[in-house]
Design a protein around this motif. Structure first.
Motif, PDB file in Angstrom:
ATOM      1  N   ASP A  12       0.758  -1.176   0.124  1.00 23.81           N
ATOM      2  CA  ASP A  12       0.015   0.119  -0.026  1.00 23.81           C
ATOM      3  C   ASP A  12       0.895   1.241   0.032  1.00 23.81           C
ATOM      4  N   VAL A  18      -0.040  -5.956   1.474  1.00 22.36           N
ATOM      5  CA  VAL A  18      -1.570  -6.121   1.586  1.00 22.36           C
ATOM      6  C   VAL A  18      -1.846  -7.361   0.828  1.00 22.36           C
ATOM      7  N   LYS A  44      -8.347  -4.109   6.216  1.00 18.58           N
ATOM      8  CA  LYS A  44      -8.489  -2.698   5.728  1.00 18.58           C
ATOM      9  C   LYS A  44      -9.772  -1.949   5.835  1.00 18.58           C
ATOM     10  N   ASP A  50      -5.656   0.913  -0.069  1.00 16.72           N
ATOM     11  CA  ASP A  50      -4.925   2.023   0.478  1.00 16.72           C
ATOM     12  C   ASP A  50      -5.477   2.423   1.822  1.00 16.72           C
TER      13      ASP A  50
END
Length: 70
Positions: A12, A18, A44, A50
């Protein structure tokens, strides 16, 4: 204990690895130092690549192809 398979997708915007879980969710290792440290896996936020780390995960984790570390 819950079992979870995580497949590496990339890093990310904070260079954290990730993964996509076999449940379709995205996960991040917030402390990916080296193999001598236990992974610190979080979901996440908003299931966004992100996104910020959200909830800690406690499971028996298998990494595919392997755990990505710094």
């Amino acid at each position: 204990m819950k079992k979870l398979t995580l497949t590496f997708l990339g890093r990310d915007n904070w260079s954290r690895p990730v993964y996509e879980g076999d449940d379709g969710r995205l996960y991040v290792d917030v402390d990916p130092r080296d193999i001598d440290h236990e992974p610190s896996i979080y979901t996440k936020s908003s299931n966004s690549f992100d996104g910020e780390p959200a909830t800690p995960v406690h499971a028996d984790i298998t990494f595919v192809p392997h755990r990505d570390t710094w």
